[in-house]
Motif scaffolding. Structure first.
Motif, short mmCIF file in Angstrom:
data_model
loop_
_atom_site.label_atom_id
_atom_site.label_comp_id
_atom_site.label_asym_id
_atom_site.label_seq_id
_atom_site.Cartn_x
_atom_site.Cartn_y
_atom_site.Cartn_z
N MET A 34 -20.40 -23.90 -11.15
CA MET A 34 -20.65 -23.35 -12.48
C MET A 34 -19.46 -22.49 -12.88
O MET A 34 -18.86 -21.82 -12.04
CB MET A 34 -21.90 -22.48 -12.49
CG MET A 34 -23.17 -23.19 -12.16
SD MET A 34 -24.63 -22.17 -12.46
CE MET A 34 -24.40 -20.84 -11.28
N LYS A 35 -19.15 -22.52 -14.16
CA LYS A 35 -18.07 -21.69 -14.70
C LYS A 35 -18.32 -21.48 -16.19
O LYS A 35 -18.68 -22.43 -16.90
CB LYS A 35 -16.72 -22.39 -14.49
CG LYS A 35 -15.54 -21.57 -14.98
CD LYS A 35 -14.24 -22.25 -14.62
CE LYS A 35 -13.10 -21.38 -15.07
NZ LYS A 35 -11.82 -21.89 -14.61
N LEU A 36 -18.14 -20.25 -16.64
CA LEU A 36 -18.32 -19.97 -18.08
C LEU A 36 -16.97 -20.12 -18.78
O LEU A 36 -16.21 -19.17 -18.92
CB LEU A 36 -18.91 -18.58 -18.29
CG LEU A 36 -20.37 -18.43 -17.91
CD1 LEU A 36 -20.84 -17.00 -18.13
CD2 LEU A 36 -21.25 -19.40 -18.68
N THR A 37 -16.69 -21.33 -19.21
CA THR A 37 -15.49 -21.59 -20.00
C THR A 37 -15.73 -21.07 -21.42
O THR A 37 -16.87 -20.71 -21.78
CB THR A 37 -15.21 -23.10 -20.07
OG1 THR A 37 -16.33 -23.74 -20.70
CG2 THR A 37 -14.98 -23.69 -18.68
N LEU A 38 -14.70 -21.07 -22.23
CA LEU A 38 -14.86 -20.62 -23.61
C LEU A 38 -15.88 -21.49 -24.35
O LEU A 38 -16.73 -20.98 -25.08
CB LEU A 38 -13.50 -20.63 -24.34
CG LEU A 38 -13.48 -20.02 -25.72
CD1 LEU A 38 -13.96 -18.58 -25.69
CD2 LEU A 38 -12.08 -20.09 -26.30
N GLY A 39 -15.82 -22.79 -24.14
CA GLY A 39 -16.78 -23.69 -24.77
C GLY A 39 -18.20 -23.42 -24.29
O GLY A 39 -19.15 -23.43 -25.08
N ALA A 40 -18.35 -23.17 -22.99
CA ALA A 40 -19.67 -22.86 -22.44
C ALA A 40 -20.20 -21.55 -23.02
O ALA A 40 -21.38 -21.43 -23.32
CB ALA A 40 -19.61 -22.80 -20.92
N LEU A 41 -19.33 -20.56 -23.17
CA LEU A 41 -19.74 -19.29 -23.77
C LEU A 41 -20.16 -19.47 -25.22
O LEU A 41 -21.13 -18.87 -25.66
CB LEU A 41 -18.61 -18.25 -23.68
CG LEU A 41 -18.43 -17.60 -22.32
CD1 LEU A 41 -17.11 -16.83 -22.27
CD2 LEU A 41 -19.59 -16.68 -22.01
N ALA A 42 -19.45 -20.32 -25.95
CA ALA A 42 -19.81 -20.59 -27.34
C ALA A 42 -21.20 -21.24 -27.42
O ALA A 42 -22.02 -20.86 -28.26
CB ALA A 42 -18.77 -21.48 -28.01
#
Length: 104
Positions: free
Chosen positions: A20-28
């Motif tokens: 799991m990783k909170l990329t910018l897209g995932a954060l959006a």
């Protein structure tokens, strides 16, 4: 498997290790899914101490998607997270901490 220095967290989903990783897209996606209009509002919600199961689920889905998982929230409903809900909540908190610079 997961690289903490890159903000990654390992999770076992249906017996399969995932990253799991909170990329910018995932954060959006997470902001939209939780009805937050900014990263600051998202963090305030998560740090408020009243994190819901829905919040944990949204974090896990966003983190998995940021890690390359092609699934959706509906796919996670019937999935088994190793360690159960308590471990899912712990990993969700660790994911947020790592995304914002803590290696915890």
């Amino acid at each position: 498997m997961a690289n903490p220095l890159a903000g990654e967290v390992a999770l076992v989903l249906d017996g399969h290790p995932r990253v799991m990783k909170l990329t910018l897209g995932a954060l959006a996606e997470l902001e939209e899914g939780l009805g937050c209009d900014s990263i600051a509002a998202l963090l305030a919600r998560l740090e408020g101490g009243a994190v819901s199961a829905r919040d944990v689920m949204a974090l896990i889905v966003a983190g998995l998607r940021g890690g390359g998982w092609p699934g959706r929230a509906a796919d996670l409903v019937a999935a088994e997270i190793e360690g159960g809900p308590v471990e899912a909540a712990r990993l969700a908190a660790l994911l947020v901490a790592r995304a914002f610079g803590e290696l915890a």
